[in-house]
Design a protein around this motif. Structure first.
Motif, PDB file in Angstrom:
ATOM      1  N   ALA A 102     -37.313 -53.450  35.104  1.00  0.00           N
ATOM      2  CA  ALA A 102     -38.304 -54.028  36.002  1.00  0.00           C
ATOM      3  C   ALA A 102     -39.295 -54.880  35.216  1.00  0.00           C
ATOM      4  O   ALA A 102     -39.782 -54.462  34.159  1.00  0.00           O
ATOM      5  N   PRO A 103     -39.643 -56.073  35.708  1.00  0.00           N
ATOM      6  CA  PRO A 103     -40.637 -56.895  34.998  1.00  0.00           C
ATOM      7  C   PRO A 103     -41.996 -56.216  34.907  1.00  0.00           C
ATOM      8  O   PRO A 103     -42.762 -56.489  33.978  1.00  0.00           O
ATOM      9  N   SER A 104     -42.289 -55.323  35.841  1.00  0.00           N
ATOM     10  CA  SER A 104     -43.569 -54.607  35.784  1.00  0.00           C
ATOM     11  C   SER A 104     -43.675 -53.759  34.521  1.00  0.00           C
ATOM     12  O   SER A 104     -44.773 -53.547  33.991  1.00  0.00           O
ATOM     13  N   ILE A 105     -42.532 -53.276  34.019  1.00  0.00           N
ATOM     14  CA  ILE A 105     -42.538 -52.471  32.790  1.00  0.00           C
ATOM     15  C   ILE A 105     -42.886 -53.349  31.597  1.00  0.00           C
ATOM     16  O   ILE A 105     -43.679 -52.965  30.720  1.00  0.00           O
ATOM     17  N   VAL A 106     -42.301 -54.532  31.545  1.00  0.00           N
ATOM     18  CA  VAL A 106     -42.633 -55.478  30.470  1.00  0.00           C
ATOM     19  C   VAL A 106     -44.112 -55.837  30.550  1.00  0.00           C
ATOM     20  O   VAL A 106     -44.829 -55.846  29.538  1.00  0.00           O
ATOM     21  N   LEU A 107     -44.557 -56.134  31.748  1.00  0.00           N
ATOM     22  CA  LEU A 107     -45.965 -56.482  31.943  1.00  0.00           C
ATOM     23  C   LEU A 107     -46.872 -55.344  31.469  1.00  0.00           C
ATOM     24  O   LEU A 107     -47.863 -55.583  30.754  1.00  0.00           O
ATOM     25  N   GLY A 108     -46.548 -54.118  31.849  1.00  0.00           N
ATOM     26  CA  GLY A 108     -47.391 -52.981  31.485  1.00  0.00           C
ATOM     27  C   GLY A 108     -47.528 -52.819  29.992  1.00  0.00           C
ATOM     28  O   GLY A 108     -48.632 -52.585  29.480  1.00  0.00           O
ATOM     29  N   GLN A 109     -46.411 -52.976  29.249  1.00  0.00           N
ATOM     30  CA  GLN A 109     -46.499 -52.826  27.796  1.00  0.00           C
ATOM     31  C   GLN A 109     -47.245 -54.003  27.166  1.00  0.00           C
ATOM     32  O   GLN A 109     -47.986 -53.823  26.190  1.00  0.00           O
ATOM     33  N   ALA A 110     -47.064 -55.187  27.720  1.00  0.00           N
ATOM     34  CA  ALA A 110     -47.810 -56.342  27.202  1.00  0.00           C
ATOM     35  C   ALA A 110     -49.305 -56.148  27.424  1.00  0.00           C
ATOM     36  O   ALA A 110     -50.126 -56.453  26.537  1.00  0.00           O
ATOM     37  N   GLN A 111     -49.668 -55.639  28.554  1.00  0.00           N
ATOM     38  CA  GLN A 111     -51.083 -55.425  28.850  1.00  0.00           C
ATOM     39  C   GLN A 111     -51.685 -54.342  27.957  1.00  0.00           C
ATOM     40  O   GLN A 111     -52.854 -54.443  27.560  1.00  0.00           O
ATOM     41  N   ARG A 112     -50.916 -53.314  27.636  1.00  0.00           N
ATOM     42  CA  ARG A 112     -51.438 -52.275  26.742  1.00  0.00           C
ATOM     43  C   ARG A 112     -51.733 -52.852  25.357  1.00  0.00           C
ATOM     44  O   ARG A 112     -52.679 -52.452  24.688  1.00  0.00           O
ATOM     45  N   ILE A 113     -50.894 -53.780  24.916  1.00  0.00           N
ATOM     46  CA  ILE A 113     -51.089 -54.380  23.595  1.00  0.00           C
ATOM     47  C   ILE A 113     -52.324 -55.273  23.580  1.00  0.00           C
ATOM     48  O   ILE A 113     -53.139 -55.239  22.644  1.00  0.00           O
ATOM     49  N   THR A 114     -52.479 -56.077  24.622  1.00  0.00           N
ATOM     50  CA  THR A 114     -53.560 -57.068  24.620  1.00  0.00           C
ATOM     51  C   THR A 114     -54.857 -56.531  25.221  1.00  0.00           C
ATOM     52  O   THR A 114     -55.936 -57.068  24.963  1.00  0.00           O
ATOM     53  N   GLY A 115     -54.757 -55.502  26.030  1.00  0.00           N
ATOM     54  CA  GLY A 115     -55.941 -54.993  26.725  1.00  0.00           C
ATOM     55  C   GLY A 115     -56.356 -55.856  27.893  1.00  0.00           C
ATOM     56  O   GLY A 115     -57.411 -55.634  28.496  1.00  0.00           O
ATOM     57  N   ASP A 116     -55.534 -56.820  28.246  1.00  0.00           N
ATOM     58  CA  ASP A 116     -55.822 -57.731  29.363  1.00  0.00           C
ATOM     59  C   ASP A 116     -55.016 -57.260  30.570  1.00  0.00           C
ATOM     60  O   ASP A 116     -53.806 -57.504  30.666  1.00  0.00           O
ATOM     61  N   PHE A 117     -55.691 -56.619  31.502  1.00  0.00           N
ATOM     62  CA  PHE A 117     -55.007 -56.042  32.667  1.00  0.00           C
ATOM     63  C   PHE A 117     -55.259 -56.848  33.941  1.00  0.00           C
ATOM     64  O   PHE A 117     -54.927 -56.389  35.030  1.00  0.00           O
ATOM     65  N   ALA A 118     -55.812 -58.030  33.819  1.00  0.00           N
ATOM     66  CA  ALA A 118     -56.269 -58.780  34.990  1.00  0.00           C
ATOM     67  C   ALA A 118     -55.268 -59.823  35.463  1.00  0.00           C
ATOM     68  O   ALA A 118     -55.659 -60.789  36.120  1.00  0.00           O
ATOM     69  N   TRP A 119     -53.991 -59.670  35.142  1.00  0.00           N
ATOM     70  CA  TRP A 119     -53.014 -60.674  35.578  1.00  0.00           C
ATOM     71  C   TRP A 119     -51.658 -59.999  35.850  1.00  0.00           C
ATOM     72  O   TRP A 119     -51.434 -58.836  35.513  1.00  0.00           O
ATOM     73  N   GLY A 120     -50.767 -60.736  36.469  1.00  0.00           N
ATOM     74  CA  GLY A 120     -49.386 -60.275  36.654  1.00  0.00           C
ATOM     75  C   GLY A 120     -49.177 -59.246  37.739  1.00  0.00           C
ATOM     76  O   GLY A 120     -48.116 -58.614  37.796  1.00  0.00           O
TER      77      GLY A 120
END
Length: 363
Positions: free
Chosen positions: A330-348
């Motif tokens: 699921a793309p949401s899984i990729v998004l979730g891990q990317a957001q954990r790395i960057t700390g930017d949760f305001a997109w996607g």
């Protein structure tokens, strides 16, 4: 997922019918008085008086003698006696249960009623306590601490990481009932490991509810129960893992309400199953090395280490979609891990599927 019949209890009469009332009915119907019956049975009038009033038990010997006198089989007289004694106990039990209701109010009763885990109405104090005792598998609420807080059995020992003791125990107890461990096949660690690639691919489906249902079935065949248990308001656990009768029981609450959080929690709990022992209860929200290991297992199983450098560090939706398609997740899984790395949760947010418990059909 309402547990039909888990804590149901049919309406009980608020009186007990002594066998003596049936004897008195026979006397009236046949024009026989108590003194005559005493002579026929060979007992004292006092004994007949006590039988008629319910003070004396109707013995098996008297039941046989009554069969000869009345023509009514002894088994029926014995049945009247057994039922009467049961009714007396039930009436006494009702009082005892009502006295426990003060303690019962510490538990999340509204939650249990909402989802059908306790079926008694709010005004039915005895029925509410009875349902609660059935859920926890105890005879009296005084046994709760010894059974769930200081338990000798590992899977029933509630981790006391915060003040939500009763909510924590309730959520675990519901999962225990839903798991139906006695119907599970033997646990196979090798079978679970072999299933992991298929479970990963399930995350990429368009219907996460159908996918998690399929995951439940696959894991059950491997001896793992995955239970979906509605979250308790004010209690934050999203997942838990423990072992019952040599089989792992995984609970998911869908607390995060999105598909990526559901899948990450499932793989986190599978990590506990494969990496850690059977003597502890692991609940989401706990901290320490073991929880970190389960997090790492979930992250690297869903997105293998060789792909982590492809996680976008900016708001690159195309990169999210491309990596998800390549991995089949699921793309949401990729998004979730990317957001954990960057700390930017305001997109996607469009990549995520929101999940909601249905009160009409909690399954």
């Amino acid at each position: 997922m309402a547990m039909s019949g888990l804590a149901s209890y049919s309406a009980q009469p608020d009186y007990a019918v002594a066998p003596g009332e049936h004897i008195a009915e026979w006397l009236d119907d046949n024009g026989v008085n108590a003194a005559e019956l005493a002579r026929r049975l060979g007992v004292t009038p006092k004994h007949i008086s006590e039988l008629l009033s319910g003070k004396a038990p109707l013995s098996a010997r008297i039941a046989v003698d009554l069969e000869r006198v009345t023509g009514i089989p002894a088994r029926m007289w014995n049945g009247f006696e057994v039922k009467y004694r049961e009714e007396l106990v039930r009436l006494a039990e009702k009082v005892e249960l009502e006295e426990q209701y003060v303690k019962a109010k510490a538990f999340p009763l509204a939650y249990l009623r909402k989802w059908g885990f306790v079926t008694a109405e709010q005004r039915d104090k005895a029925g509410t306590v009875r349902g609660l005792l059935t859920l926890f598998g105890i005879a009296h609420l005084d046994s709760f601490d010894a059974t769930w807080l200081h338990a000798k059995v590992a899977y029933r020992k509630v981790p006391l990481t915060n003040e939500k003791t009763f909510e924590r125990a309730t959520w675990l107890a519901v999962g225990e009932k839903l798991a139906n461990v006695s119907a599970l096949p033997e646990f196979s660690r090798d079978a679970v490991i072999a299933l992991v690639p298929e479970l990963r691919l399930l995350t990429g489906g368009s219907d996460p509810v159908a996918a998690i249902t399929r995951a439940q079935a696959l894991l059950r065949d491997a001896g793992v129960a995955v239970c979906l248990v509605p979250p308790i308001p004010g209690f934050g656990a999203g997942g838990a893992t423990r072992w019952i009768a040599g089989r792992p029981v995984i609970q998911l609450s869908m607390r995060g309400k999105t598909d990526d959080q559901m899948w990450f929690t499932l793989f986190h709990e599978i990590g506990h199953t494969l990496l850690h022992g059977q003597k502890s209860v692991f609940m989401q929200g706990m901290e320490g090395k073991i929880e970190d290991e389960a997090d790492s297992y979930a992250a690297r199983t869903l997105i293998p280490a060789e792909f982590t450098d492809r996680l976008p560090t900016n708001r690159n939706s195309a990169a999210v979609r491309a990596l998800a398609d390549e991995l089949g997740i699921a793309p949401s899984i990729v998004l979730g891990q990317a957001q954990r790395i960057t700390g930017d949760f305001a997109w996607g947010h469009g990549f995520r599927v929101t999940l909601k418990w249905s009160e009409d059909d909690p399954s």
